[in-house]
Design a protein around this motif. Structure first.
Motif, PDB file in Angstrom:
ATOM      1  N   GLN A   1      41.231  35.712  32.520  1.00 29.62           N
ATOM      2  CA  GLN A   1      42.441  34.902  32.310  1.00 29.62           C
ATOM      3  C   GLN A   1      42.211  33.944  31.151  1.00 29.62           C
ATOM      4  OE1 GLN A   1      42.714  33.252  36.226  1.00 29.62           O
ATOM      5  NE2 GLN A   1      44.423  34.550  36.820  1.00 29.62           N
TER       6      GLN A   1
ATOM      7  N   TRP B   1      36.507  41.491  35.013  1.00 25.57           N
ATOM      8  CA  TRP B   1      36.221  40.299  34.221  1.00 25.57           C
ATOM      9  C   TRP B   1      34.832  39.794  34.595  1.00 25.57           C
ATOM     10  CZ3 TRP B   1      36.052  35.292  36.648  1.00 25.57           C
ATOM     11  CH2 TRP B   1      36.417  35.299  38.007  1.00 25.57           C
TER      12      TRP B   1
ATOM     13  N   HIS C   1      34.112  33.184  32.424  1.00 21.33           N
ATOM     14  CA  HIS C   1      35.142  32.178  32.650  1.00 21.33           C
ATOM     15  C   HIS C   1      34.727  30.910  31.923  1.00 21.33           C
ATOM     16  CE1 HIS C   1      38.504  30.225  34.473  1.00 21.33           C
ATOM     17  NE2 HIS C   1      37.727  29.221  34.821  1.00 21.33           N
TER      18      HIS C   1
ATOM     19  N   ASP D   1      28.659  39.926  36.365  1.00 18.78           N
ATOM     20  CA  ASP D   1      29.086  40.881  37.380  1.00 18.78           C
ATOM     21  C   ASP D   1      30.489  41.343  36.993  1.00 18.78           C
ATOM     22  OD1 ASP D   1      28.917  42.439  39.650  1.00 18.78           O
ATOM     23  OD2 ASP D   1      29.766  40.889  40.953  1.00 18.78           O
TER      24      ASP D   1
ATOM     25  N   LEU E   1      37.017  44.130  47.750  1.00 18.81           N
ATOM     26  CA  LEU E   1      38.139  43.509  48.446  1.00 18.81           C
ATOM     27  C   LEU E   1      39.392  43.664  47.599  1.00 18.81           C
ATOM     28  CD1 LEU E   1      38.154  40.912  46.498  1.00 18.81           C
ATOM     29  CD2 LEU E   1      36.674  39.900  48.212  1.00 18.81           C
ATOM     30  N   GLU E   2      40.512  43.256  48.177  1.00 12.89           N
ATOM     31  CA  GLU E   2      41.786  43.336  47.455  1.00 12.89           C
ATOM     32  C   GLU E   2      42.446  41.969  47.442  1.00 12.89           C
ATOM     33  OE1 GLU E   2      43.752  47.579  47.924  1.00 12.89           O
ATOM     34  OE2 GLU E   2      43.218  46.786  49.892  1.00 12.89           O
TER      35      GLU E   2
ATOM     36  N   THR F   1      45.873  39.660  47.901  1.00 12.75           N
ATOM     37  CA  THR F   1      47.164  39.692  48.591  1.00 12.75           C
ATOM     38  C   THR F   1      48.311  39.772  47.580  1.00 12.75           C
ATOM     39  OG1 THR F   1      47.124  37.280  48.628  1.00 12.75           O
ATOM     40  CG2 THR F   1      46.363  38.398  50.615  1.00 12.75           C
TER      41      THR F   1
ATOM     42  N   ASN G   1      45.052  29.009  37.438  1.00 11.62           N
ATOM     43  CA  ASN G   1      44.041  29.990  37.086  1.00 11.62           C
ATOM     44  C   ASN G   1      43.211  30.333  38.312  1.00 11.62           C
ATOM     45  OD1 ASN G   1      41.692  31.242  36.136  1.00 11.62           O
ATOM     46  ND2 ASN G   1      42.069  30.435  34.091  1.00 11.62           N
ATOM     47  N   SER G   2      43.484  31.519  38.867  1.00 13.76           N
ATOM     48  CA  SER G   2      42.814  31.883  40.110  1.00 13.76           C
ATOM     49  C   SER G   2      41.349  32.247  39.884  1.00 13.76           C
ATOM     50  CB  SER G   2      43.549  33.045  40.758  1.00 13.76           C
ATOM     51  OG  SER G   2      43.596  34.132  39.864  1.00 13.76           O
ATOM     52  N   GLN G   3      41.030  32.652  38.641  1.00 12.61           N
ATOM     53  CA  GLN G   3      39.631  33.008  38.379  1.00 12.61           C
ATOM     54  C   GLN G   3      38.732  31.776  38.428  1.00 12.61           C
ATOM     55  OE1 GLN G   3      39.707  35.467  34.811  1.00 12.61           O
ATOM     56  NE2 GLN G   3      40.476  37.212  35.971  1.00 12.61           N
ATOM     57  N   GLU G   4      39.326  30.608  38.181  1.00 10.73           N
ATOM     58  CA  GLU G   4      38.556  29.378  38.271  1.00 10.73           C
ATOM     59  C   GLU G   4      38.041  29.147  39.702  1.00 10.73           C
ATOM     60  OE1 GLU G   4      39.986  26.579  35.741  1.00 10.73           O
ATOM     61  OE2 GLU G   4      38.892  24.879  36.573  1.00 10.73           O
TER      62      GLU G   4
ATOM     63  N   PHE H   1      37.650  31.440  41.920  1.00 13.39           N
ATOM     64  CA  PHE H   1      36.727  32.542  42.199  1.00 13.39           C
ATOM     65  C   PHE H   1      35.325  32.175  41.704  1.00 13.39           C
ATOM     66  CE2 PHE H   1      35.279  36.914  42.414  1.00 13.39           C
ATOM     67  CZ  PHE H   1      36.135  37.541  43.316  1.00 13.39           C
ATOM     68  N   VAL H   2      35.260  31.657  40.472  1.00 14.36           N
ATOM     69  CA  VAL H   2      33.964  31.308  39.880  1.00 14.36           C
ATOM     70  C   VAL H   2      33.298  30.170  40.652  1.00 14.36           C
ATOM     71  CG1 VAL H   2      32.861  30.289  37.844  1.00 14.36           C
ATOM     72  CG2 VAL H   2      34.521  32.116  37.571  1.00 14.36           C
TER      73      VAL H   2
ATOM     74  N   LEU I   1      31.883  31.520  43.703  1.00 12.68           N
ATOM     75  CA  LEU I   1      30.753  32.421  43.455  1.00 12.68           C
ATOM     76  C   LEU I   1      29.449  31.640  43.370  1.00 12.68           C
ATOM     77  CD1 LEU I   1      31.982  34.826  40.625  1.00 12.68           C
ATOM     78  CD2 LEU I   1      31.311  35.495  42.933  1.00 12.68           C
TER      79      LEU I   1
ATOM     80  N   GLN J   1      43.780  34.212  48.932  1.00 16.94           N
ATOM     81  CA  GLN J   1      44.486  35.387  48.410  1.00 16.94           C
ATOM     82  C   GLN J   1      43.619  36.636  48.310  1.00 16.94           C
ATOM     83  OE1 GLN J   1      45.731  33.334  44.980  1.00 16.94           O
ATOM     84  NE2 GLN J   1      47.453  32.360  46.027  1.00 16.94           N
ATOM     85  N   LEU J   2      42.575  36.678  49.136  1.00 18.96           N
ATOM     86  CA  LEU J   2      41.771  37.901  49.206  1.00 18.96           C
ATOM     87  C   LEU J   2      41.989  38.525  50.575  1.00 18.96           C
ATOM     88  CD1 LEU J   2      38.398  36.591  47.711  1.00 18.96           C
ATOM     89  CD2 LEU J   2      40.329  37.660  46.525  1.00 18.96           C
TER      90      LEU J   2
ATOM     91  N   PHE K   1      33.503  39.106  49.942  1.00 16.27           N
ATOM     92  CA  PHE K   1      33.286  38.229  48.790  1.00 16.27           C
ATOM     93  C   PHE K   1      31.791  37.994  48.579  1.00 16.27           C
ATOM     94  CE2 PHE K   1      33.071  33.971  46.794  1.00 16.27           C
ATOM     95  CZ  PHE K   1      33.767  34.247  45.634  1.00 16.27           C
TER      96      PHE K   1
ATOM     97  N   TYR L   1      30.032  39.912  45.843  1.00 17.92           N
ATOM     98  CA  TYR L   1      30.112  39.379  44.477  1.00 17.92           C
ATOM     99  C   TYR L   1      29.173  38.185  44.298  1.00 17.92           C
ATOM    100  CZ  TYR L   1      34.227  42.332  44.038  1.00 17.92           C
ATOM    101  OH  TYR L   1      35.068  43.410  43.998  1.00 17.92           O
ATOM    102  N   ARG L   2      29.163  37.303  45.309  1.00 19.76           N
ATOM    103  CA  ARG L   2      28.240  36.167  45.245  1.00 19.76           C
ATOM    104  C   ARG L   2      26.811  36.645  45.061  1.00 19.76           C
ATOM    105  NH1 ARG L   2      30.511  32.327  49.995  1.00 19.76           N
ATOM    106  NH2 ARG L   2      31.258  30.663  48.648  1.00 19.76           N
TER     107      ARG L   2
END
Lengths: 103, 301, 259
Positions: B85, B114, B117, B124, B162-163, B165, C2-5, C7-8, C11, C21-22, C34, C37-38
């Motif tokens: 993003q 991705w 960030h 990964d 995972l997915e 929502t 920013n949803s990746q924020e 996520f990071v 992590l 939202q997972l 999850f 990924y961690r």
């Protein structure tokens, strides 16, 4: 230019040393010397992979961290085998230890 | 947003497009450099991870240069973070362009994922929500890559655990749309397809059929590890650390039935076995390739 | 937004909840998924450090090393997408890491290993043509003003500890039981052809090479080395550099008067 120490290194001295360096560096290494200088290191590997790690249960979720008293590990490797500070190191100067790729 | 590229210009001759041979290849590992040069193993091509070669000099470049003289090459990026993003890192893209210019690979590929960030690189391949905002962003980034590199790139389907929502389309449809809009090719990772299908409870065959198979330019095969989720369901981990699973071999054979012989890479990133074993695994893929019908003339239309 | 924020952040911090939202197909807790990924992020980066610092790992053992490296990864994740660059900050981290304080030499061993990584991937540079130095010898009075350009792979470490012996003991070159870690040593790291070499050198050699790296003339560098170390032998030191292809260019210092 100032004198004292600088005077000690004469043009003749430099020329002598450079001449010696040229002679030494162009002489072939004896097989014996070459063998003595080599040892096997770990081959370097590429570190950018696209694989996943070992699963879900390992380091990623572990809450072990360094927070003062939470740390529970002590060094337990080869450090325990090193000699006491008083013993000689047993290692001469200017010996080369090369990495040799394993194939 | 669409940018006309030489690679999918109707006037360009397909024969001039660099292509990997329709054979089985293996990943090139530094521990095998000398042995590859000494033994010339019978593989169709080698693949390397781009980021391992974004160093100034030294043995990696020395050996890759020598091996490139003898074999076709695929360069596989693992750090471009196409799904991020945030804007693509143009410096990284520039470094890739220099690398591709130097080694002239027959294929360049990256992941639908991705990994960066802000300033951080997470190392990964992280998952994406499949929605219209992601689609726009991924297409924009793929366009940017293809324009800068002046070639078609292959986009690899991910292994996911995972997915989201918020996803509004399924993965195969998402990939189909990226391919349609950008003209990129598909790097079909059959192991990823299987791993994701088990992990998300999809029908693997239906997933494969829903992909834009006409755009497949390369196939990846690899091994996985097995774990369990919180409810005890099978959770497969794409660890590239084991031989290819029989279920994946069966799917691979089905794919070849559908699309004909296609360049196929055996991937192994962990627990690297001796070169001979990698070559043997590639030979199994080669036998399937030999038995399948000749390749299509054209990867995409 | 920013949803990746989110996520990071999750992590890298195991104390944080799995991001929102997972979901999993079977309605199971997505946190377990999850965790894959961690785990990938942390273990792959710890692996990268383990590949770069194998002797540090052997010295402290795998368990200690991985735990220590994990703390570093969470504090200082990579800022480069090229993992060959990751680890530059690790020696400094080790130096300030209290649980490793009982091994004060550990950080310098890490510095030596980092010099090897840098040397391995450094730019290529052709060694000095064999007759260039001989040509310079024709005018001995100008030798003092000679400048040497050294190979980009070359690195120096002046340590209060026996870094070279400690490193060599882990390559099977000498017995670790004979190594006293508390003897000062200087290390020279260079790439000779395709091989990275680690050499134990005299303090005078180290000063000499450092002076050349700083752009000082042969005369000045020799002077500094001799002043520091009465046993400094210019001929032997230069011979080593020449033999290893560590000198790439010669020039004359035009700004200083010739001696």
């Amino acid at each position: 230019m100032k004198n004292t120490a600088s005077q000690a290194i004469s043009a003749a001295g430099l020329a002598l040393a450079l001449g010696a360096a040229l002679a030494i560096s162009s002489a072939p290494l004896t097989a014996h010397a070459a063998d003595n200088e080599k040892c096997f290191g770990v081959a370097m590997k590429g570190k950018n992979d696209c694989a996943a790690g070992p699963g879900t249960t390992c380091a990623g979720t572990s809450k072990v961290d360094y927070q003062g008293n939470a740390w529970k590990f002590v060094p337990q490797g080869t450090c325990a085998q090193t000699a006491s500070p008083t013993s000689p190191s047993g290692f001469g100067q200017l010996e080369a230890f090369k990495e040799v790729k394993k194939s | 947003m669409m940018i006309a590229l030489p690679v999918h210009d109707a006037n360009s001759a397909p024969a001039s497009r660099p292509r990997l041979p329709e054979r089985a290849g293996i990943g090139l590992r530094s521990q095998h450099y000398q042995q590859v040069l000494d033994a010339n193993p019978a593989v169709g091509f080698f693949e390397v991870h781009a980021e391992n070669y974004l160093v100034a000099g030294g043995p990696f470049h020395h050996y890759l240069g020598l091996i490139r003289e003898r074999y076709p090459l695929s360069i596989h990026g693992v750090g471009l973070s196409i799904g991020a993003q945030q804007p693509l890192d143009t410096e990284h893209l520039q470094r890739l362009a220099v690398l591709l210019e130097r080694y002239q690979p027959q294929a360049f590929s990256e992941h639908l994922a991705w990994s960066s960030h802000g300033e951080l690189f997470l190392n990964d391949l992280l998952p994406l929500a499949y929605d219209s905002a992601t689609l726009e962003r991924v297409c924009e980034h793929v366009d940017q890559v293809q324009t800068r590199l002046q070639r078609q790139m292959l986009l690899e389907n991910p292994a996911t655990y995972l997915e989201f929502t918020g996803s509004t389309m399924d993965e195969a449809a998402f990939i189909g749309e990226v391919v349609r809009r950008t003209g990129c090719g598909l790097l079909l990772d059959v192991n990823n397809a299987y791993v994701s299908s088990v992990n998300q409870h999809w029908d693997a065959q239906a997933y494969l059929h829903a992909l834009p198979l006409a755009a497949v330019g390369e196939i990846h095969l690899a091994g996985f590890a097995e774990d369990r989720d919180a409810a005890g369901a099978r959770l497969l981990i794409d660890n590239h650390g084991a031989p290819v699973d029989e279920a994946v071999w069966r799917l691979y054979a089905e794919v070849l039935q559908l699309i004909g012989a296609t360049p196929t890479l055996l991937e192994r990133d962990n627990h690297i076995p001796p070169l001979d074993l990698l070559v043997q695994e590639a030979q199994r893929a080669q036998r399937l390739l030999d038995a399948s019908r000749p390749a299509r003339q054209q990867a995409s239309a | 937004m920013n949803s990746q924020e989110d996520f990071v952040a999750a992590l890298l911090d195991p104390q944080r909840d799995c991001p929102p939202q997972l979901k999993a197909w079977n309605g199971s807790d997505p946190a377990a998924r999850f965790a894959v990924y961690r785990n990938n992020v942390l273990s792959s980066l710890v692996d990268a450090l383990a590949v770069s610092f194998p002797v540090v790992q052997q010295l402290v053992g795998e368990e200690f090393f991985r735990a220590m490296a994990a703390v570093h990864v969470r504090q200082s994740p990579p800022r480069s997408r090229i993992l060959a660059d990751y680890g530059a900050g690790f020696p400094g981290f080790v130096e300030g890491f209290p649980p490793a304080a009982s091994l004060p030499y550990l950080a310098d061993v890490a510095r030596l290993e980092w010099l090897r990584i840098r040397a391995y991937h450094a730019a290529d540079a052709a060694p000095l043509a064999s007759d260039a130095l001989a040509a310079a010898l024709v005018a001995p009075e100008t030798l003092g003003a000679l400048l040497f350009q050294l190979h980009p792979a070359l690195g120096l470490l002046d340590s209060a500890f026996a870094v070279v012996s400690l490193w060599a003991a882990h390559q099977g070159a000498l017995a670790i039981a004979g190594v006293d870690p508390y003897q000062a040593q200087c290390a020279l790291v260079l790439r000779n052809g395709l091989e990275v070499e680690v050499l134990g050198i005299r303090p005078g050699d180290a000063r000499f090479i450092q002076a050349l790296q700083q752009g000082l003339t042969l005369g000045r560098a020799t002077q500094q080395a001799s002043a520091l170390d009465a046993g400094f032998e210019l001929g032997a030191c230069l011979a080593h550099l020449l033999r290893a292809g560590a000198i790439t260019h010669l020039a004359y210092d035009s700004e200083r008067p010739l001696p």
